[in-house]
Design a protein around this motif. Structure first.
Motif, mmCIF file in Angstrom:
data_model
loop_
_atom_site.group_PDB
_atom_site.id
_atom_site.type_symbol
_atom_site.label_atom_id
_atom_site.label_comp_id
_atom_site.label_asym_id
_atom_site.label_seq_id
_atom_site.Cartn_x
_atom_site.Cartn_y
_atom_site.Cartn_z
ATOM 1 N N CYS A 89 0.840 -1.277 0.001
ATOM 2 C CA CYS A 89 -0.173 0.284 -0.214
ATOM 3 C C CYS A 89 1.009 0.930 -0.332
ATOM 4 C CB CYS A 89 -0.930 0.510 1.550
ATOM 5 S SG CYS A 89 -2.108 1.304 1.549
ATOM 6 N N ALA A 90 1.633 1.145 0.932
ATOM 7 C CA ALA A 90 3.101 2.180 0.661
ATOM 8 C C ALA A 90 3.655 2.337 -0.165
ATOM 9 C CB ALA A 90 4.105 2.167 1.855
ATOM 10 N N GLU A 91 3.861 1.857 -1.360
ATOM 11 C CA GLU A 91 5.217 1.674 -2.444
ATOM 12 C C GLU A 91 3.944 2.275 -3.691
ATOM 13 O OE1 GLU A 91 5.851 -1.987 -4.031
ATOM 14 O OE2 GLU A 91 7.232 -2.429 -2.019
ATOM 15 N N VAL A 92 2.544 1.573 -3.425
ATOM 16 C CA VAL A 92 1.207 3.135 -4.058
ATOM 17 C C VAL A 92 1.231 3.956 -4.283
ATOM 18 C CG1 VAL A 92 -1.243 2.107 -5.005
ATOM 19 C CG2 VAL A 92 0.011 -0.017 -4.635
ATOM 20 N N MET A 93 0.797 4.224 -2.892
ATOM 21 C CA MET A 93 0.444 5.713 -2.983
ATOM 22 C C MET A 93 1.954 6.743 -3.689
ATOM 23 S SD MET A 93 -2.444 5.513 -1.671
ATOM 24 C CE MET A 93 -3.632 4.072 -0.412
ATOM 25 N N THR A 94 2.971 5.847 -2.520
ATOM 26 C CA THR A 94 4.208 7.196 -2.682
ATOM 27 C C THR A 94 4.341 6.654 -4.568
ATOM 28 O OG1 THR A 94 5.937 4.929 -2.849
ATOM 29 C CG2 THR A 94 5.101 6.567 -0.766
ATOM 30 N N LEU A 95 4.157 5.706 -5.172
ATOM 31 C CA LEU A 95 4.035 5.434 -7.335
ATOM 32 C C LEU A 95 3.590 6.552 -7.435
ATOM 33 C CD1 LEU A 95 4.949 4.497 -8.998
ATOM 34 C CD2 LEU A 95 2.946 2.561 -9.364
ATOM 35 N N ILE A 96 1.939 6.909 -6.999
ATOM 36 C CA ILE A 96 1.840 8.151 -7.531
ATOM 37 C C ILE A 96 2.326 8.862 -7.749
ATOM 38 C CG2 ILE A 96 -0.664 9.508 -7.449
ATOM 39 C CD1 ILE A 96 -1.773 6.918 -5.352
ATOM 40 N N GLN A 97 3.152 9.495 -6.546
ATOM 41 C CA GLN A 97 3.725 10.660 -6.776
ATOM 42 C C GLN A 97 4.998 11.101 -7.406
ATOM 43 O OE1 GLN A 97 3.731 12.204 -2.506
ATOM 44 N NE2 GLN A 97 1.816 12.564 -2.529
ATOM 45 N N LYS A 98 5.748 9.600 -7.711
ATOM 46 C CA LYS A 98 6.563 10.042 -8.508
ATOM 47 C C LYS A 98 6.712 9.245 -10.051
ATOM 48 C CE LYS A 98 9.325 7.156 -4.857
ATOM 49 N NZ LYS A 98 9.577 5.688 -4.254
ATOM 50 N N LEU A 99 5.338 8.811 -10.394
ATOM 51 C CA LEU A 99 4.544 9.071 -11.755
ATOM 52 C C LEU A 99 5.290 11.140 -12.408
ATOM 53 C CD1 LEU A 99 1.502 7.103 -11.695
ATOM 54 C CD2 LEU A 99 3.641 6.060 -12.892
ATOM 55 N N PRO A 100 5.858 10.525 -13.609
ATOM 56 C CA PRO A 100 5.769 11.263 -14.423
ATOM 57 C C PRO A 100 4.612 12.109 -15.042
ATOM 58 C CG PRO A 100 6.130 9.776 -16.364
ATOM 59 C CD PRO A 100 6.075 9.223 -15.069
ATOM 60 N N VAL A 101 3.582 11.310 -14.867
ATOM 61 C CA VAL A 101 2.165 12.387 -15.207
ATOM 62 C C VAL A 101 1.065 12.717 -14.595
ATOM 63 C CG1 VAL A 101 2.410 11.532 -17.578
ATOM 64 C CG2 VAL A 101 0.621 10.289 -15.395
ATOM 65 N N PRO A 102 0.212 13.510 -14.561
ATOM 66 C CA PRO A 102 -0.158 14.456 -13.426
ATOM 67 C C PRO A 102 -1.378 12.995 -12.811
ATOM 68 C CG PRO A 102 -0.003 16.233 -14.406
ATOM 69 C CD PRO A 102 0.595 15.465 -15.060
ATOM 70 N N VAL A 103 -1.775 12.853 -11.547
ATOM 71 C CA VAL A 103 -2.817 11.968 -11.196
ATOM 72 C C VAL A 103 -3.876 12.102 -10.314
ATOM 73 C CG1 VAL A 103 -2.830 8.763 -10.001
ATOM 74 C CG2 VAL A 103 -1.507 9.917 -11.045
#
Length: 261
Positions: A89-103
């Motif tokens: 869960c922590a990986e997914v939440m931090t992944l969102i902010q690491k992606l190069p496009v807005p979520v």
């Protein structure tokens, strides 16, 4: 239980908007281990595509997400499994902010616990007027400590702590007032308003947006002097991008820029 890649909306300019839909309404779109694994795969699915401009996370049913599946957490001896759930869960939440496009979170209903954490972790959140947000773990003896990470970075401290200590929900308009969501609209306008934001994002350079998003999250946790040192260098770096020069030239020449992305 799964998330599922939905439409790659072709109406946006110079690229597409990928929609991920949480699809387990019978279980209130709980973020079970399979759901988290599916969500992680879907977030990464098109990430290397030159055409991807924005990701929207939506959900089926009256509950956006109720958070973790408590049935997975009922065996007190299965520490390894519990760790796997919370770590992913922590990986997914931090992944969102690491992606190069807005979520963007498109919320039409109740978001609680890790579901509320998911909303708080997205870059932008658009909610219908009927939506509510809560961290009620304290009421069942499981304090929402991991949701508190995202909540504490989105809300004023005392508002976040009241939610965490009482479990009482925020209405959509209260969530807007305190900064948990970006916009609140009537339910029948939710899709339209979300797509307006997507289309506006798609008018900009992907490379410039990627640089800007990464820099925002890098500087936001720093002290003021360090933040300005970081962003000053990035402004100079931005000017070295092809799209950085194209944007300035287009402005001076009073024409629309032609992005290379």
């Amino acid at each position: 239980p799964r998330s599922e890649l939905g439409d790659r909306n072709p109406a946006v300019f110079h690229g597409f908007c990928s929609t991920i839909v949480l699809k387990n309404p019978r279980r209130r779109n709980a973020l079970s281990l399979p759901m988290l694994q599916s969500l992680q795969r879907d977030l990464l699915h098109d990430v290397k595509s030159r055409e991807l401009r924005v990701i929207v996370i939506a959900a089926e049913g009256p509950v956006f997400s109720s958070g973790h599946d408590l049935k997975e957490l009922s065996n007190e001896d299965d520490v390894k499994h519990h760790s796997q759930v919370f770590e992913l869960c922590a990986e997914v939440m931090t992944l969102i902010q690491k992606l190069p496009v807005p979520v963007i979170a498109k919320v039409n209903g109740l978001a609680t616990a890790a579901g509320c954490q998911l909303v708080a972790s997205c870059d932008i959140a658009v909610a219908s007027e009927k939506s509510q947000f809560a961290t009620p773990g304290v009421n069942i003896g499981l304090f929402c400590s991991t949701p508190a990470v995202a909540l504490g970075r989105s809300l004023p401290r005392k508002v976040a702590l009241e939610m965490l200590f009482t479990g009482e929900p925020l209405s959509a308009h209260e969530a807007l007032m305190h900064g948990l969501v970006s916009k609140v609209v009537p339910e029948d306008k939710l899709e339209e308003e979300t797509m307006k934001i997507c289309q506006k994002i798609c008018e900009s350079s992907k490379s410039v947006l990627a640089l800007g998003k990464a820099t925002f999250y890098r500087q936001i946790t720093q002290d003021l002097d360090t933040a300005y040192k970081i962003t000053t260098k990035v402004m100079v770096d931005n000017l070295t991008l092809r799209d950085g020069q194209e944007g300035i030239e287009a402005f001076v020449q009073k024409r629309k820029p032609v992005w290379s992305h």
